[in-house]
Design an enzyme around this catalytic site. Structure first.
Site, PDB file in Angstrom:
ATOM      1  N   ARG A 234      10.295  44.654  42.179  1.00 10.36           N
ATOM      2  CA  ARG A 234       9.549  45.754  42.790  1.00 10.36           C
ATOM      3  C   ARG A 234       9.064  45.297  44.163  1.00 10.36           C
ATOM      4  O   ARG A 234       8.614  44.151  44.322  1.00 10.36           O
ATOM      5  CB  ARG A 234       8.341  46.175  41.936  1.00 10.36           C
ATOM      6  CG  ARG A 234       8.668  47.022  40.717  1.00 10.36           C
ATOM      7  CD  ARG A 234       9.164  48.426  41.078  1.00 10.36           C
ATOM      8  NE  ARG A 234       9.488  49.206  39.889  1.00 10.36           N
ATOM      9  CZ  ARG A 234      10.695  49.292  39.338  1.00 10.36           C
ATOM     10  NH1 ARG A 234      11.717  48.646  39.852  1.00 10.36           N
ATOM     11  NH2 ARG A 234      10.896  50.052  38.275  1.00 10.36           N
ATOM     12  N   ASP A 258      16.345  44.159  47.094  1.00 12.70           N
ATOM     13  CA  ASP A 258      16.912  45.404  46.573  1.00 12.70           C
ATOM     14  C   ASP A 258      15.802  46.446  46.430  1.00 12.70           C
ATOM     15  O   ASP A 258      16.060  47.586  46.064  1.00 12.70           O
ATOM     16  CB  ASP A 258      17.573  45.132  45.205  1.00 12.70           C
ATOM     17  CG  ASP A 258      18.295  46.354  44.659  1.00 12.70           C
ATOM     18  OD1 ASP A 258      19.148  46.903  45.387  1.00 12.70           O
ATOM     19  OD2 ASP A 258      17.989  46.772  43.522  1.00 12.70           O
ATOM     20  N   GLU A 263       9.724  51.960  49.857  1.00  9.16           N
ATOM     21  CA  GLU A 263      11.090  52.453  49.678  1.00  9.16           C
ATOM     22  C   GLU A 263      11.182  53.933  49.351  1.00  9.16           C
ATOM     23  O   GLU A 263      12.218  54.561  49.584  1.00  9.16           O
ATOM     24  CB  GLU A 263      11.831  51.643  48.595  1.00  9.16           C
ATOM     25  CG  GLU A 263      11.314  51.864  47.181  1.00  9.16           C
ATOM     26  CD  GLU A 263      12.137  51.081  46.149  1.00  9.16           C
ATOM     27  OE1 GLU A 263      12.344  49.877  46.349  1.00  9.16           O
ATOM     28  OE2 GLU A 263      12.543  51.696  45.146  1.00  9.16           O
ATOM     29  N   HIS A 295      17.926  49.626  46.216  1.00  8.97           N
ATOM     30  CA  HIS A 295      17.606  49.760  44.786  1.00  8.97           C
ATOM     31  C   HIS A 295      18.866  50.090  43.974  1.00  8.97           C
ATOM     32  O   HIS A 295      18.883  51.050  43.203  1.00  8.97           O
ATOM     33  CB  HIS A 295      16.513  50.818  44.572  1.00  8.97           C
ATOM     34  CG  HIS A 295      15.644  50.520  43.383  1.00  8.97           C
ATOM     35  ND1 HIS A 295      14.269  50.539  43.431  1.00  8.97           N
ATOM     36  CD2 HIS A 295      15.955  50.160  42.107  1.00  8.97           C
ATOM     37  CE1 HIS A 295      13.804  50.229  42.231  1.00  8.97           C
ATOM     38  NE2 HIS A 295      14.806  50.001  41.425  1.00  8.97           N
TER      39      HIS A 295
END
Ligand code: NAD
Length: 332
Positions: A234, A258, A263, A295
Site C-alpha cells: 500500500r 506498484d 494513487e 497497482h
C-alpha cells in the site's frame, strides 16, 4: 440479490459475469469510484462491491445503509479504505478476499526487482533501435545478496520462497512469525537490523497506524547505501517525499512501486491526454532508477477468477446466513 459494483473495469465484468453463472445474482456495474458524489446511482441494491481506491468512510456507509444496502464486499485483500467501526454501528456486514493467488503479487514484486536490476525495459527499447551496446545495463547477482521481507503473510511468504529460490539470504520481519518460512531456513530479525542488512527490501504488510510511513527519513538513513526498495503493498507505507530525497541523495539505489499514496487520482485510468497535477509522481517517474506500475501486481487470470469466486461466495454466505469456510473473509 442485487450487487452494485464501483470502480469496475471490463475485466471485472468479464470474470464476475462468468463466475455469476453459478450464483445468478443481479450485477450492476459502474466505472466510477464510490464516494459521496455517486450515492444517488444506487437503486435498490442489497450489496455494494468496492475496490482498493473506493472510499467507504462513515458518511458513505451511512448513506448506503439508509438506501437499504446490507452487505459490503471488497474485491481485494486490504481493507484500510473502510471505516469498520461505522459499518459495525450501522449493522452492515463486510467481507473481503483474504487470499487470492498471493503468487500473483509476489511474482510481480520479483519482476520489479529483476527489471530494475537487469534493466530489461531499457534493453527492449535499445535493441529495437539497433543499439546493441551494453553500457549502462549492468546489474548485480541476487545470489547471496540479502533480501529483507517485511510482512510474511500470504504474499510475503510466497515472495520469500521465490527470493530463496534465487539463492539469496532471506531475512524477515513480522509481528507474527511464520514457522514454515523458519523451517525453510529464513531468519526473523528486528526491523532495524533488516533495514541495516538488506540489499533489497520488499514490503508486504498491511497499511495500519503502526505501518503508516514505516519507510521514512529515519528508516531510510538506517538502510544500506544503494538499497533497492519494492512496495507492492500500500502506498501509505512509504513517505514519498522522504523516498524522493533518498533517491536524490543516491542513498536509495532503486525504487519499484506498484502502489502510491495518492494513487486514487491516477491509477486504473488512461490520463495520457491530461496534465498531471501531482508533482510527486512526476518527480518519481523522472528518475531512471524508479519503476512505477499502476497497482497491477494482482492482475493475473488466476487472481481475477479467484477474486470473483470468493466475493460471490461470501455474499451468498451472508444472504443465506451460512458459516464462512474461511473466517478471514469476514471483517464484520
Ligand atoms: P496477510 O494478512 O496474509 O499478511 C500480512 C502480514 O503482515 C501478516 O503476516 C501480518 O502479521 C503482518 N503485519 C501486520 N502488521 C505488521 C507490522 N506492523 N509490521 C510487520 N508486519 C506486520 O496479507 P497479504 O495477503 O499477504 O497482503 C499483504 C498486503 O498486500 C495487503 O495488506 C494489501 O495491502 C497488499 N496487496 C496488494 C496487491 C496489489 O495488487 N499490489 C494485491 C493484494 C494485496
Amino acid at each position: 440479490m442485487k450487487i452494485t459494483f464501483f470502480s469496475s473495469k471490463p475485466y471485472d465484468k468479464e470474470f464476475f459475469d462468468k463466475v455469476n453463472k453459478n450464483f445468478n445474482f443481479e450485477l450492476d456495474y459502474f466505472e466510477t469510484h464510490l464516494g459521496p458524489h455517486v450515492l444517488n446511482i444506487i437503486d435498490h441494491s442489497d450489496a455494494v462491491c468496492a475496490f482498493v481506491n473506493d472510499k467507504l468512510n462513515a458518511e458513505v456507509l451511512e448513506s448506503l445503509s439508509r438506501k437499504g444496502v446490507k452487505y459490503i464486499a471488497l474485491r481485494c485483500a486490504g481493507f484500510n479504505n473502510v471505516d469498520l467501526e461505522a459499518a459495525k454501528r450501522l449493522g452492515l456486514r463486510v467481507c473481503r478476499v483474504p487470499a487470492y493467488s498471493p503468487e500473483a503479487v509476489a511474482e510481480h514484486a520479483m519482476a520489479m526487482i529483476l527489471t530494475l536490476n537487469r534493466k530489461t525495459h531499457k534493453a527492449y527499447n535499445r535493441v529495437r533501435e539497433q543499439n546493441f551496446s551494453l553500457n549502462g545495463l549492468m546489474g548485480f547477482n541476487l545470489y547471496q545478496k540479502t533480501i529483507g521481507v517485511i510482512g510474511t503473510g500470504n504474499i510475503g511468504a510466497a515472495f520469500a520462497k521465490i527470493a530463496k529460490g534465487f539463492g539469496a539470504r532471506v531475512v524477515a520481519y513480522d509481528i507474527r512469525e511464520n514457522q514454515e518460512l523458519k523451517d525453510l531456513g529464513m531468519d526473523y530479525i528486528p526491523l532495524e537490523q533488516l533495514f541495516a542488512e538488506s540489499d533489497v527490501i520488499s514490503l508486504h504488510c498491511p497499511l495500519t497506524d503502526a505501518t503508516h510511513h514505516m519507510v521514512n527519513k529515519d528508516s531510510i538513513s538506517k538502510m544500506k547505501k544503494n538499497v533497492m526498495l519494492i512496495n507492492t503493498s500500500r502506498g501509505g507505507l512509504i513517505d514519498t517525499k522522504a523516498v524522493i530525497d533518498g533517491l536524490k541523495s543516491k542513498h536509495i539505489g532503486y525504487l519499484g512501486i506498484d502502489v502510491y499514496e495518492q494513487e486514487e487520482k491516477l491509477f486504473f485510468r488512461d490520463l495520457s491526454h491530461t496534465i498531471i497535477e501531482d508533482d510527486m509522481i512526476q518527480r518519481l517517474m523522472s528518475f531512471p532508477n524508479v519503476l512505477v506500475t499502476a497497482h497491477q501486481a494482482f492482475f493475473t487470470e488466476e487472481a481475477l477468477e479467484q477474486i470473483a469466486t470468493s466475493t460471490l461466495t461470501s455474499l451468498s454466505h451472508f444472504e443465506k446466513a451460512e458459516e464462512f469456510e474461511n473466517p478471514n473473509a469476514v471483517l464484520i
